[in-house]
Design a protein around this motif. Sequence first.
Motif, short mmCIF file in Angstrom:
data_model
loop_
_atom_site.label_atom_id
_atom_site.label_comp_id
_atom_site.label_asym_id
_atom_site.label_seq_id
_atom_site.Cartn_x
_atom_site.Cartn_y
_atom_site.Cartn_z
N ASP A 189 0.84 -1.19 0.00
CA ASP A 189 0.00 0.00 0.00
C ASP A 189 0.88 1.25 0.00
N LEU A 190 0.79 2.01 -1.09
CA LEU A 190 1.68 3.16 -1.23
C LEU A 190 1.36 4.26 -0.23
N ASN A 191 0.11 4.30 0.24
CA ASN A 191 -0.27 5.37 1.17
C ASN A 191 -0.10 4.96 2.63
N PHE A 192 0.50 3.80 2.82
CA PHE A 192 0.61 3.23 4.15
C PHE A 192 1.21 4.20 5.17
N VAL A 193 2.30 4.88 4.79
CA VAL A 193 2.97 5.75 5.77
C VAL A 193 2.08 6.91 6.23
N ASP A 194 1.05 7.22 5.46
CA ASP A 194 0.20 8.35 5.84
C ASP A 194 -0.63 8.08 7.08
N TYR A 195 -0.93 6.81 7.34
CA TYR A 195 -1.76 6.58 8.51
C TYR A 195 -1.04 5.90 9.67
N ILE A 196 0.30 6.07 9.72
CA ILE A 196 0.97 5.60 10.93
C ILE A 196 1.46 6.81 11.72
N ASP A 197 1.72 6.60 13.00
CA ASP A 197 2.19 7.63 13.91
C ASP A 197 3.44 8.32 13.34
#
Length: 397
Positions: A189-197
């Motif tokens: 998921d390319l947007n993964f980093v957007d929803y981690i702390d």
Amino acid sequence: MSSLQEKFTEYLERESIFKNKDVLSTNFHPDNILHRDKQVDELASILAPCLKGNDPSNVFVYGTVGTGKTLVTKHVCEELMKVAGNGSSKLNVVYINCKMKKVADTEYRLSAKLARELGAEVPATGLPTDAVYERFFEALEDKTGVVILVLDEIDALVRKIGDDFLYNLTRVNDDLKSTKVSLIGISNDLNFVDYIDARVKSSLSEEEIIFPPYDGMELKRILKQRCEEGFNEEVLDNGVISKCSALAASEHGDARRAIDLLRVAGELAEREDEKKVTTKHVDRAQDKIEKDRVVEAVRSQPKHSQIILYTIINMDEGEIHTGDVYKDYQDMARRAGSKPLTQRRVSDLIAELDMLGVINARVVSKGRYGRTRKISVDLDKSIVEKLDNILKNKFYI
DNA sequence: AGTCCACAGGAAGGGCAGGCGA
DNA sequence: TCGCCTGCCCTTCCTGTGGACT
């Protein structure tokens, strides 16, 4: 000689289409990975410091399915281990696929799996999570040197259990004396980093490597390379490789899919005792792969999920909503000899079936008539029939 | 603009299976 | 062996929600 023995003997004598079928398995690691030189170099230079006992930066690897992320990561780690094995540096690599159900899909299971991979003993259940963490840390400390933790499909893990675990992992070096840990997170998921702390994000993505999808030409070269080693000469009809690569290119440049198509097409041809693999086999391989994927996904589901699916595929055409499914499901569950689950739970199971790609369940608002999920089955008729049969036999409904 | 429907989905807690330590 | 603790699956209770209807 019995007719069965004759059949086997005949099979043995028949010339196989395949030279080495392993090459056409998605787990096969070719010595030469095509079109990924840049990513191999990047990862290699990031990880190289561990050969001198320094902890390398954490790496975040992302790209869509079948773009070679896992292959390249494993390849670089293996080469690294070979060199480390010759020298004095102590290096360990632990690879875990976080999407494996019942293995690494909860905090407890993941830390238990990590601890076990490092040689500690952890029971499947019963221990407090802190205790499992402790065993994991002890196992890490025992290893000394550098430990590279590869967490594949890390996006699936975070979606399921949140990012606390990752936060702890990125801080683990502060508590360890003789071991240094480096994390490689692999995500589809390319947007993964957007929803981690934000703290986890900055720590995990010290380095980032992006894997773009393969284009049609690249897929073609990859397939050619595998064919030369995997198939005997002149068994592939013209256009087979092109067709496989074109089909896979239209599905986000998925090399895994392309290789699967090729292998299954070969298997179909061989089973029919044909001398050549044709584009017709590729078409049928496409259907078969989809069928197998869905059937496998359904087989591994818990009983009530299966009853829910059976209910859905046996409902009348037209708009199906959660409430309708629940009404029919209650009846179906009783007929299958089970106490029906609550609507709340069924709602979750429907969402899971949707995630698996077995059904489509979209949340829609019908205004005055409430908010619900609109459910449909977008599968090929033959797949639905097969599922219907499997589930009918299983529950004697 | 306000109401209301039919759920979605979050939170908390119960029951069960299984490990640990006394 | 037994009490205690935990994770997991599930239920119960609850609040939130998008848009048709009034």
